[in-house]
Design a protein around this motif. Sequence first.
Motif, PDB file in Angstrom:
ATOM      1  N   ALA A 109      49.963  32.538  33.082  1.00 20.36           N
ATOM      2  CA  ALA A 109      50.981  32.710  32.052  1.00 20.36           C
ATOM      3  C   ALA A 109      50.756  31.676  30.953  1.00 20.36           C
ATOM      4  CB  ALA A 109      52.370  32.559  32.658  1.00 20.36           C
ATOM      5  N   GLN A 110      51.341  31.943  29.797  1.00 18.16           N
ATOM      6  CA  GLN A 110      51.145  31.080  28.641  1.00 18.16           C
ATOM      7  C   GLN A 110      52.478  30.822  27.943  1.00 18.16           C
ATOM      8  OE1 GLN A 110      51.386  32.542  25.296  1.00 18.16           O
ATOM      9  NE2 GLN A 110      50.982  30.619  24.272  1.00 18.16           N
ATOM     10  N   LYS A 111      52.619  29.611  27.412  1.00 16.62           N
ATOM     11  CA  LYS A 111      53.808  29.290  26.618  1.00 16.62           C
ATOM     12  C   LYS A 111      53.403  28.345  25.503  1.00 16.62           C
ATOM     13  CE  LYS A 111      55.248  25.271  29.323  1.00 16.62           C
ATOM     14  NZ  LYS A 111      56.393  24.608  30.013  1.00 16.62           N
ATOM     15  N   PRO A 112      54.152  28.350  24.411  1.00 13.89           N
ATOM     16  CA  PRO A 112      53.895  27.366  23.375  1.00 13.89           C
ATOM     17  C   PRO A 112      54.134  25.959  23.912  1.00 13.89           C
ATOM     18  CG  PRO A 112      55.294  29.128  22.554  1.00 13.89           C
ATOM     19  CD  PRO A 112      55.237  29.275  24.037  1.00 13.89           C
ATOM     20  N   TYR A 113      53.402  25.007  23.388  1.00 12.14           N
ATOM     21  CA  TYR A 113      53.550  23.619  23.804  1.00 12.14           C
ATOM     22  C   TYR A 113      54.988  23.169  23.575  1.00 12.14           C
ATOM     23  CZ  TYR A 113      51.113  19.348  25.118  1.00 12.14           C
ATOM     24  OH  TYR A 113      50.648  18.263  25.800  1.00 12.14           O
ATOM     25  N   GLY A 114      55.617  22.620  24.587  1.00  9.24           N
ATOM     26  CA  GLY A 114      56.987  22.154  24.468  1.00  9.24           C
ATOM     27  C   GLY A 114      58.047  23.171  24.847  1.00  9.24           C
ATOM     28  N   ALA A 115      57.653  24.423  24.980  1.00  9.20           N
ATOM     29  CA  ALA A 115      58.626  25.444  25.391  1.00  9.20           C
ATOM     30  C   ALA A 115      58.978  25.266  26.855  1.00  9.20           C
ATOM     31  CB  ALA A 115      58.061  26.837  25.145  1.00  9.20           C
ATOM     32  N   SER A 116      60.179  25.644  27.197  1.00 11.47           N
ATOM     33  CA  SER A 116      60.614  25.482  28.581  1.00 11.47           C
ATOM     34  C   SER A 116      60.189  26.647  29.462  1.00 11.47           C
ATOM     35  CB  SER A 116      62.130  25.327  28.633  1.00 11.47           C
ATOM     36  OG  SER A 116      62.750  26.466  28.064  1.00 11.47           O
ATOM     37  N   ARG A 117      59.952  27.780  28.862  1.00  7.31           N
ATOM     38  CA  ARG A 117      59.638  28.982  29.649  1.00  7.31           C
ATOM     39  C   ARG A 117      58.315  29.584  29.208  1.00  7.31           C
ATOM     40  NH1 ARG A 117      64.826  32.771  30.610  1.00  7.31           N
ATOM     41  NH2 ARG A 117      64.942  32.079  32.752  1.00  7.31           N
ATOM     42  N   TYR A 118      57.625  30.149  30.178  1.00  6.88           N
ATOM     43  CA  TYR A 118      56.406  30.887  29.894  1.00  6.88           C
ATOM     44  C   TYR A 118      56.791  32.265  29.375  1.00  6.88           C
ATOM     45  CZ  TYR A 118      53.574  27.334  32.169  1.00  6.88           C
ATOM     46  OH  TYR A 118      52.941  26.159  32.488  1.00  6.88           O
ATOM     47  N   SER A 119      56.222  32.637  28.247  1.00  5.86           N
ATOM     48  CA  SER A 119      56.639  33.866  27.585  1.00  5.86           C
ATOM     49  C   SER A 119      55.639  35.005  27.730  1.00  5.86           C
ATOM     50  CB  SER A 119      56.896  33.607  26.100  1.00  5.86           C
ATOM     51  OG  SER A 119      55.803  32.896  25.532  1.00  5.86           O
ATOM     52  N   ASN A 120      54.434  34.699  28.092  1.00  3.13           N
ATOM     53  CA  ASN A 120      53.413  35.736  28.241  1.00  3.13           C
ATOM     54  C   ASN A 120      52.780  35.632  29.620  1.00  3.13           C
ATOM     55  OD1 ASN A 120      53.321  36.883  25.421  1.00  3.13           O
ATOM     56  ND2 ASN A 120      52.941  34.731  24.992  1.00  3.13           N
ATOM     57  N   TRP A 121      52.674  36.766  30.270  1.00  4.50           N
ATOM     58  CA  TRP A 121      52.179  36.799  31.638  1.00  4.50           C
ATOM     59  C   TRP A 121      51.055  37.815  31.761  1.00  4.50           C
ATOM     60  CZ3 TRP A 121      54.102  33.815  35.697  1.00  4.50           C
ATOM     61  CH2 TRP A 121      55.225  33.044  35.373  1.00  4.50           C
ATOM     62  N   GLY A 122      50.090  37.475  32.585  1.00  4.95           N
ATOM     63  CA  GLY A 122      49.042  38.416  32.919  1.00  4.95           C
ATOM     64  C   GLY A 122      49.397  39.171  34.181  1.00  4.95           C
ATOM     65  N   GLN A 123      48.586  40.152  34.499  1.00  5.99           N
ATOM     66  CA  GLN A 123      48.778  40.836  35.770  1.00  5.99           C
ATOM     67  C   GLN A 123      48.275  39.933  36.882  1.00  5.99           C
ATOM     68  OE1 GLN A 123      45.970  40.916  34.401  1.00  5.99           O
ATOM     69  NE2 GLN A 123      44.492  41.127  36.048  1.00  5.99           N
ATOM     70  N   GLY A 124      48.668  40.162  38.069  1.00  9.30           N
ATOM     71  CA  GLY A 124      48.288  39.275  39.159  1.00  9.30           C
ATOM     72  C   GLY A 124      46.941  39.621  39.762  1.00  9.30           C
ATOM     73  N   THR A 125      46.412  38.658  40.482  1.00  8.77           N
ATOM     74  CA  THR A 125      45.201  38.883  41.266  1.00  8.77           C
ATOM     75  C   THR A 125      45.488  38.395  42.680  1.00  8.77           C
ATOM     76  OG1 THR A 125      42.799  38.523  41.362  1.00  8.77           O
ATOM     77  CG2 THR A 125      44.133  36.667  40.576  1.00  8.77           C
ATOM     78  N   LEU A 126      45.162  39.218  43.651  1.00  9.69           N
ATOM     79  CA  LEU A 126      45.542  38.936  45.031  1.00  9.69           C
ATOM     80  C   LEU A 126      44.519  38.039  45.706  1.00  9.69           C
ATOM     81  CD1 LEU A 126      47.326  39.449  47.535  1.00  9.69           C
ATOM     82  CD2 LEU A 126      45.943  41.496  47.979  1.00  9.69           C
ATOM     83  N   VAL A 127      45.017  36.976  46.290  1.00 15.10           N
ATOM     84  CA  VAL A 127      44.203  36.082  47.108  1.00 15.10           C
ATOM     85  C   VAL A 127      44.681  36.199  48.551  1.00 15.10           C
ATOM     86  CG1 VAL A 127      43.630  33.673  47.592  1.00 15.10           C
ATOM     87  CG2 VAL A 127      43.734  34.478  45.226  1.00 15.10           C
ATOM     88  N   THR A 128      43.766  36.511  49.432  1.00 11.08           N
ATOM     89  CA  THR A 128      44.089  36.619  50.846  1.00 11.08           C
ATOM     90  C   THR A 128      43.192  35.663  51.620  1.00 11.08           C
ATOM     91  OG1 THR A 128      44.676  38.961  50.581  1.00 11.08           O
ATOM     92  CG2 THR A 128      44.307  38.170  52.822  1.00 11.08           C
ATOM     93  N   VAL A 129      43.819  34.763  52.362  1.00  8.58           N
ATOM     94  CA  VAL A 129      43.070  33.789  53.154  1.00  8.58           C
ATOM     95  C   VAL A 129      43.302  34.111  54.624  1.00  8.58           C
ATOM     96  CG1 VAL A 129      42.647  31.357  53.622  1.00  8.58           C
ATOM     97  CG2 VAL A 129      43.425  32.076  51.349  1.00  8.58           C
ATOM     98  N   SER A 130      42.251  34.440  55.306  1.00  9.77           N
ATOM     99  CA  SER A 130      42.366  34.802  56.718  1.00  9.77           C
ATOM    100  C   SER A 130      42.157  33.573  57.598  1.00  9.77           C
ATOM    101  CB  SER A 130      41.348  35.881  57.077  1.00  9.77           C
ATOM    102  OG  SER A 130      40.034  35.386  56.891  1.00  9.77           O
ATOM    103  N   SER A 131      42.836  33.567  58.724  1.00 10.56           N
ATOM    104  CA  SER A 131      42.735  32.425  59.642  1.00 10.56           C
ATOM    105  C   SER A 131      41.592  32.598  60.636  1.00 10.56           C
ATOM    106  CB  SER A 131      44.048  32.237  60.384  1.00 10.56           C
ATOM    107  OG  SER A 131      44.384  33.426  61.068  1.00 10.56           O
TER     108      SER A 131
END
Length: 119
Positions: free
Chosen positions: A97-119
């Motif tokens: 995600a991205q936000k302007p410097y100093g902003a409190s909230r992230y305003s732009n989000w990408g789609q997710g990528t799944l990470v799976t860690v097996s034991s």
Amino acid sequence: DVQLQASGGGLVQAGGSLRLSCAASGITFDEYVIGWFRQVPGKEREGVSSIGSVDGSTYYADSAKGRFTISSDNVKTTVYLSMDSLRPEDTAVYYCAQKPYGASRYSNWGQGTLVTVSS
């Protein structure tokens, strides 16, 4: 419009490594922060790490310290999250995600990528 494209997720065994990429486009100002977040279904989204474009300052959640490294390329269009010593509890959908410097909230989000860690 700002667009973020996250990639690099996959299946890895515990103790292994992955590198996530977040390709950013459409950012028209120089001062911003790009962060990585993760979310497990049924749980709150967790901030993992972030990097500022001005001075390269970084933030790591306690869960990421010593194992994850955030970096950006020289032109600051791609932000990487290198993850080492992965644990099953790192399994999640990772978002950038991205936000302007100093902003409190992230305003732009990408789609997710799944990470799976097996034991």
